[in-house]
Design a protein around this motif. Structure first.
Motif, PDB file in Angstrom:
ATOM      1  N   TRP A  70       0.832  -1.209   0.000  1.00  0.00           N
ATOM      2  CA  TRP A  70       0.000   0.000   0.000  1.00  0.00           C
ATOM      3  C   TRP A  70       0.858   1.246   0.000  1.00  0.00           C
ATOM      4  CZ3 TRP A  70      -3.889  -2.049  -1.810  1.00  0.00           C
ATOM      5  CH2 TRP A  70      -4.491  -3.182  -1.296  1.00  0.00           C
ATOM      6  N   LEU A  71       1.967   1.229   0.728  1.00  0.00           N
ATOM      7  CA  LEU A  71       2.871   2.378   0.705  1.00  0.00           C
ATOM      8  C   LEU A  71       3.477   2.574  -0.680  1.00  0.00           C
ATOM      9  CD1 LEU A  71       4.736   1.875   4.105  1.00  0.00           C
ATOM     10  CD2 LEU A  71       2.938   3.533   3.577  1.00  0.00           C
ATOM     11  N   PHE A  72       3.772   1.468  -1.348  1.00  0.00           N
ATOM     12  CA  PHE A  72       4.355   1.573  -2.683  1.00  0.00           C
ATOM     13  C   PHE A  72       3.333   2.123  -3.682  1.00  0.00           C
ATOM     14  CE2 PHE A  72       5.567  -0.225  -6.835  1.00  0.00           C
ATOM     15  CZ  PHE A  72       6.854   0.298  -6.940  1.00  0.00           C
ATOM     16  N   ILE A  73       2.083   1.640  -3.590  1.00  0.00           N
ATOM     17  CA  ILE A  73       1.049   2.135  -4.507  1.00  0.00           C
ATOM     18  C   ILE A  73       0.759   3.608  -4.231  1.00  0.00           C
ATOM     19  CG2 ILE A  73      -1.361   1.896  -5.202  1.00  0.00           C
ATOM     20  CD1 ILE A  73      -1.135  -1.081  -4.582  1.00  0.00           C
ATOM     21  N   ALA A  74       0.662   3.978  -2.966  1.00  0.00           N
ATOM     22  CA  ALA A  74       0.399   5.378  -2.630  1.00  0.00           C
ATOM     23  C   ALA A  74       1.515   6.276  -3.142  1.00  0.00           C
ATOM     24  CB  ALA A  74       0.251   5.525  -1.120  1.00  0.00           C
ATOM     25  N   GLY A  75       2.728   5.753  -3.158  1.00  0.00           N
ATOM     26  CA  GLY A  75       3.852   6.535  -3.635  1.00  0.00           C
ATOM     27  C   GLY A  75       3.774   6.875  -5.109  1.00  0.00           C
ATOM     28  N   GLN A  76       2.933   6.170  -5.860  1.00  0.00           N
ATOM     29  CA  GLN A  76       2.767   6.516  -7.267  1.00  0.00           C
ATOM     30  C   GLN A  76       2.067   7.872  -7.429  1.00  0.00           C
ATOM     31  OE1 GLN A  76       4.327   4.102  -9.186  1.00  0.00           O
ATOM     32  NE2 GLN A  76       4.640   3.306  -7.108  1.00  0.00           N
ATOM     33  N   SER A  77       1.283   8.248  -6.403  1.00  0.00           N
ATOM     34  CA  SER A  77       0.597   9.545  -6.428  1.00  0.00           C
ATOM     35  C   SER A  77       1.406  10.625  -5.719  1.00  0.00           C
ATOM     36  CB  SER A  77      -0.780   9.426  -5.750  1.00  0.00           C
ATOM     37  OG  SER A  77      -1.574   8.462  -6.402  1.00  0.00           O
ATOM     38  N   VAL A  78       2.163  10.255  -4.696  1.00  0.00           N
ATOM     39  CA  VAL A  78       2.980  11.217  -3.943  1.00  0.00           C
ATOM     40  C   VAL A  78       4.415  10.690  -3.933  1.00  0.00           C
ATOM     41  CG1 VAL A  78       3.177  12.522  -1.799  1.00  0.00           C
ATOM     42  CG2 VAL A  78       0.952  11.598  -2.490  1.00  0.00           C
ATOM     43  N   PRO A  79       5.179  10.951  -4.987  1.00  0.00           N
ATOM     44  CA  PRO A  79       6.507  10.336  -5.129  1.00  0.00           C
ATOM     45  C   PRO A  79       7.456  10.641  -3.982  1.00  0.00           C
ATOM     46  CG  PRO A  79       5.780  11.272  -7.211  1.00  0.00           C
ATOM     47  CD  PRO A  79       4.804  11.726  -6.175  1.00  0.00           C
ATOM     48  N   ASP A  80       7.354  11.811  -3.366  1.00  0.00           N
ATOM     49  CA  ASP A  80       8.313  12.146  -2.319  1.00  0.00           C
ATOM     50  C   ASP A  80       8.063  11.371  -1.029  1.00  0.00           C
ATOM     51  OD1 ASP A  80       5.936  13.469  -1.886  1.00  0.00           O
ATOM     52  OD2 ASP A  80       6.879  15.231  -0.972  1.00  0.00           O
ATOM     53  N   ARG A  81       6.937  10.647  -0.941  1.00  0.00           N
ATOM     54  CA  ARG A  81       6.664   9.801   0.224  1.00  0.00           C
ATOM     55  C   ARG A  81       6.652   8.323  -0.159  1.00  0.00           C
ATOM     56  NH1 ARG A  81       1.211  11.841   2.850  1.00  0.00           N
ATOM     57  NH2 ARG A  81       1.760  10.148   4.293  1.00  0.00           N
ATOM     58  N   ALA A  82       7.137   8.009  -1.336  1.00  0.00           N
ATOM     59  CA  ALA A  82       7.038   6.643  -1.864  1.00  0.00           C
ATOM     60  C   ALA A  82       7.984   5.691  -1.143  1.00  0.00           C
ATOM     61  CB  ALA A  82       7.344   6.635  -3.363  1.00  0.00           C
ATOM     62  N   LEU A  83       7.561   4.452  -1.047  1.00  0.00           N
ATOM     63  CA  LEU A  83       8.444   3.391  -0.575  1.00  0.00           C
ATOM     64  C   LEU A  83       9.464   3.115  -1.674  1.00  0.00           C
ATOM     65  CD1 LEU A  83       8.674   1.262   1.824  1.00  0.00           C
ATOM     66  CD2 LEU A  83       7.575  -0.326   0.238  1.00  0.00           C
ATOM     67  N   PRO A  84      10.749   3.083  -1.371  1.00  0.00           N
ATOM     68  CA  PRO A  84      11.758   2.839  -2.415  1.00  0.00           C
ATOM     69  C   PRO A  84      11.490   1.522  -3.141  1.00  0.00           C
ATOM     70  CG  PRO A  84      12.802   3.532  -0.371  1.00  0.00           C
ATOM     71  CD  PRO A  84      11.360   3.295  -0.050  1.00  0.00           C
ATOM     72  N   PRO A  85      11.661   1.492  -4.452  1.00  0.00           N
ATOM     73  CA  PRO A  85      11.364   0.266  -5.199  1.00  0.00           C
ATOM     74  C   PRO A  85      12.207  -0.921  -4.767  1.00  0.00           C
ATOM     75  CG  PRO A  85      12.474   1.892  -6.589  1.00  0.00           C
ATOM     76  CD  PRO A  85      12.077   2.583  -5.338  1.00  0.00           C
ATOM     77  N   GLU A  86      13.450  -0.665  -4.346  1.00  0.00           N
ATOM     78  CA  GLU A  86      14.282  -1.786  -3.929  1.00  0.00           C
ATOM     79  C   GLU A  86      13.769  -2.407  -2.622  1.00  0.00           C
ATOM     80  OE1 GLU A  86      16.543   2.100  -2.931  1.00  0.00           O
ATOM     81  OE2 GLU A  86      15.292   1.274  -4.558  1.00  0.00           O
ATOM     82  N   LEU A  87      13.192  -1.573  -1.733  1.00  0.00           N
ATOM     83  CA  LEU A  87      12.637  -2.116  -0.496  1.00  0.00           C
ATOM     84  C   LEU A  87      11.359  -2.890  -0.780  1.00  0.00           C
ATOM     85  CD1 LEU A  87      12.696  -2.445   2.522  1.00  0.00           C
ATOM     86  CD2 LEU A  87      11.616  -0.180   2.759  1.00  0.00           C
ATOM     87  N   TYR A  88      10.548  -2.351  -1.686  1.00  0.00           N
ATOM     88  CA  TYR A  88       9.341  -3.090  -2.078  1.00  0.00           C
ATOM     89  C   TYR A  88       9.718  -4.425  -2.716  1.00  0.00           C
ATOM     90  CZ  TYR A  88       5.167  -4.452  -4.624  1.00  0.00           C
ATOM     91  OH  TYR A  88       4.111  -5.167  -5.129  1.00  0.00           O
ATOM     92  N   ALA A  89      10.736  -4.425  -3.567  1.00  0.00           N
ATOM     93  CA  ALA A  89      11.183  -5.672  -4.208  1.00  0.00           C
ATOM     94  C   ALA A  89      11.651  -6.682  -3.165  1.00  0.00           C
ATOM     95  CB  ALA A  89      12.293  -5.381  -5.211  1.00  0.00           C
ATOM     96  N   LEU A  90      12.357  -6.199  -2.144  1.00  0.00           N
ATOM     97  CA  LEU A  90      12.844  -7.090  -1.097  1.00  0.00           C
ATOM     98  C   LEU A  90      11.681  -7.741  -0.345  1.00  0.00           C
ATOM     99  CD1 LEU A  90      15.153  -8.231   0.629  1.00  0.00           C
ATOM    100  CD2 LEU A  90      15.002  -6.157   2.042  1.00  0.00           C
ATOM    101  N   LEU A  91      10.674  -6.965  -0.009  1.00  0.00           N
ATOM    102  CA  LEU A  91       9.530  -7.501   0.724  1.00  0.00           C
ATOM    103  C   LEU A  91       8.665  -8.391  -0.168  1.00  0.00           C
ATOM    104  CD1 LEU A  91       8.665  -4.366   2.856  1.00  0.00           C
ATOM    105  CD2 LEU A  91       9.702  -6.499   3.623  1.00  0.00           C
ATOM    106  N   LEU A  92       8.636  -8.086  -1.460  1.00  0.00           N
ATOM    107  CA  LEU A  92       7.949  -8.973  -2.406  1.00  0.00           C
ATOM    108  C   LEU A  92       8.622 -10.342  -2.417  1.00  0.00           C
ATOM    109  CD1 LEU A  92       6.856  -7.969  -6.009  1.00  0.00           C
ATOM    110  CD2 LEU A  92       7.931 -10.158  -5.567  1.00  0.00           C
ATOM    111  N   LEU A  93       9.949 -10.332  -2.488  1.00  0.00           N
ATOM    112  CA  LEU A  93      10.681 -11.598  -2.473  1.00  0.00           C
ATOM    113  C   LEU A  93      10.526 -12.319  -1.139  1.00  0.00           C
ATOM    114  CD1 LEU A  93      13.977 -10.599  -4.316  1.00  0.00           C
ATOM    115  CD2 LEU A  93      12.221 -12.187  -5.121  1.00  0.00           C
ATOM    116  N   LEU A  94      10.442 -11.554  -0.061  1.00  0.00           N
ATOM    117  CA  LEU A  94      10.239 -12.161   1.250  1.00  0.00           C
ATOM    118  C   LEU A  94       8.893 -12.874   1.306  1.00  0.00           C
ATOM    119  CD1 LEU A  94      11.465 -12.406   4.123  1.00  0.00           C
ATOM    120  CD2 LEU A  94      10.104 -10.387   4.735  1.00  0.00           C
ATOM    121  N   ARG A  95       7.880 -12.273   0.731  1.00  0.00           N
ATOM    122  CA  ARG A  95       6.569 -12.926   0.691  1.00  0.00           C
ATOM    123  C   ARG A  95       6.618 -14.210  -0.125  1.00  0.00           C
ATOM    124  NH1 ARG A  95       1.307 -11.051  -2.737  1.00  0.00           N
ATOM    125  NH2 ARG A  95      -0.319 -12.111  -1.516  1.00  0.00           N
ATOM    126  N   VAL A  96       7.269 -14.155  -1.279  1.00  0.00           N
ATOM    127  CA  VAL A  96       7.419 -15.354  -2.110  1.00  0.00           C
ATOM    128  C   VAL A  96       8.173 -16.427  -1.331  1.00  0.00           C
ATOM    129  CG1 VAL A  96       8.523 -16.278  -4.181  1.00  0.00           C
ATOM    130  CG2 VAL A  96       7.258 -14.125  -4.294  1.00  0.00           C
TER     131      VAL A  96
END
Length: 477
Positions: free
Chosen positions: A404-430
């Protein structure tokens, strides 16, 4: 690789069947035993067969599930009060498909789920439920209408969650239904039960599995067919039945159930397809050719490009994502089937179903948070061990917050979750999902480590597969 049937010859003495005693998790599971200390310690005689009805496994699990869904509703309080608005609904992690779709699809104008220019992109039963819930909300586009729709949806999905818990308790056999607590107490239920209407398909699929466990193949076929008309993935249960049925020579029984399921699916789908074929088929075709969505491993190239500072991080083309997903599904299915036919002892049905559905989720073009609900009943039956579930739950909770933080960051880039952190948590879920599958495979290879078989049972959810001898074994040489 060769296939063979068990050799014939002088009959060997039948191996005595160990009696299956009711097992409470606090007596057999060290994590459950340690956690029980806050509730008075491990189960004793007061929770035995003579316990009052309210202290028995199923009532306890149903109560816990009701509380879990209620907590999920409370977590949506901000959106319920202020409305489901972007990006606010993502910052507060209170997004839900239902209210958004209700006011944006035409349902709030009194239109039906199909025709009249409306296409919900949902299978027939899910679309019908979305429309029926709309009858309980005002025909207007407003926060009040969204709130009324969400409240009706929460009640319906709470009933579906109770049905899932009851079905798991039935399919768990003589483990006293305590395994249903792995569903009822799961943070996955709290976090994602109200995100979409997926629990309808999960409830029907779990009920179909319970009917199969009770050796009612016709009812199982009807329920799985209805589940496939609510969500596509329950068709994988039929594939799991087929693979295990081949292993133990029960393919004819599986064919009958699959036939009933196909007829049921047709009976639900055909009238809708005749009314508006394009709207009906949208849920089957829209994913093809689309770029990778949230949660998908095929999104990683785009995330890596974005983390490297690429101004045009488009990732894989849609055609490549589709080709990779389909190829991955085919290869994974063949590997699971070979594993089932190769093992020295036939695996339990839930173990096979979990592997197939998990592979479908991980390799799909998108893996939304609510898709983890598909795994919930299968994981409880396939890997009834609290340690493994706690690890999986932790990865799901971490990803739920991140997406949700990553999606919200698409509208407010300066508060976005860094893509590398999102990728890490995506891999953690997998990795969490892979852990469940690996645990199920480990138990299948070493039945003495399987909590179900170590207790003297064979395959309580297997129905006609339970204690069936092998008919087909594949030897890899």
């Amino acid at each position: 690789m060769s296939s063979q049937r068990p050799p014939t010859g002088p009959a060997r003495p039948a191996r005595p069947i160990r009696p299956v005693e009711p097992v409470a998790p606090t007596a057999a599971d060290p994590v459950a035993r340690a956690g029980s200390e806050v509730l008075g310690g491990p189960a004793g005689r007061r929770l035995g067969p003579g316990a009052p009805w309210w202290a028995r496994p199923l009532p306890v699990a149903l109560l816990v599930a009701a509380v879990a869904v209620a907590l999920g509703a409370v977590s949506k309080h901000h959106c319920r009060t202020a409305g489901w608005n972007t990006p606010d609904q993502f910052w507060h992690a209170c997004y839900a498909d239902g209210p958004v779709v209700y006011t944006s699809s035409g349902l709030a104008q009194g239109l039906g789920p199909y025709g009249d220019g409306v296409s919900l992109g949902q299978p027939p039963l899910t679309a019908a439920l979305a429309w029926l819930l709309g009858l309980l909300a005002p025909d207007e586009v407003s926060v009040a209408a969204q709130r009324a729709y969400f409240d009706a949806m929460a009640v319906a999905l709470a009933l579906a969650a109770l049905a899932v818990v009851a079905a798991v308790a039935v399919a768990a056999g003589r483990r006293r239904g305590w395994d249903a607590l792995l569903v009822a107490a799961s943070p996955v239920l709290v976090l994602t039960s109200l995100v979409s209407l997926d629990l309808l398909g999960v409830a029907l699929a779990a009920a179909g599995l319970a009917a199969w466990a009770r050796r009612r193949p016709v009812l199982a076929g009807v329920l799985v067919g209805l589940a496939a008309a609510a969500r596509t993935w329950p068709a994988l249960l039929l594939l799991a039945l087929l693979v295990v049925g081949l292993r133990c020579g029960r393919a004819r029984a599986v064919a009958g159930t699959a036939g009933v399921a196909a007829l049921t699916w047709l009976a639900v789908s055909l009238p809708v397809a005749l009314v508006d074929r394009a709207a009906w088929s949208a849920h089957l075709t829209t994913w093809a050719g689309e770029r990778a969505g949230y949660g998908s491993v095929w999104l990683l190239p785009q995330l890596w490009a974005a983390s490297a500072g690429s101004a045009d991080a488009q990732g894989l083309p849609g055609a490549a994502v589709t080709a990779l997903a389909v190829t991955g599904w085919v290869v994974w299915t063949l590997l699971v089937a070979l594993f089932v036919l190769w093992l020295p002892r036939r695996p339990r049905l839930p173990q096979v179903a979990l592997a197939l559905v998990a592979g479908w989720c991980v390799l799909a073009p998108s893996f939304p948070v609510q898709a983890s609900l598909w795994l919930l009943p299968l994981a409880a039956l396939a890997v009834p061990r609290w340690r493994d579930h706690l690890l999986w739950w932790a990865t799901e909770a971490a990803y739920f917050a991140a997406v949700w933080l990553f999606i919200a960051g698409q509208s407010v880039p300066d508060r976005a979750l860094p893509p590398e952190l999102y990728a890490l948590l995506l891999l953690l879920r997998v990795a969490g999902v892979a852990w469940l599958v690996a645990a199920a495979a480990r138990d299948a290879r070493a039945p003495r480590r399987d909590p179900v078989r170590a207790g003297g049972a064979d395959d309580p959810a297997g129905g006609v597969f339970d204690r069936a001898p092998d008919a087909l074994v594949v030897r890899v040489t």
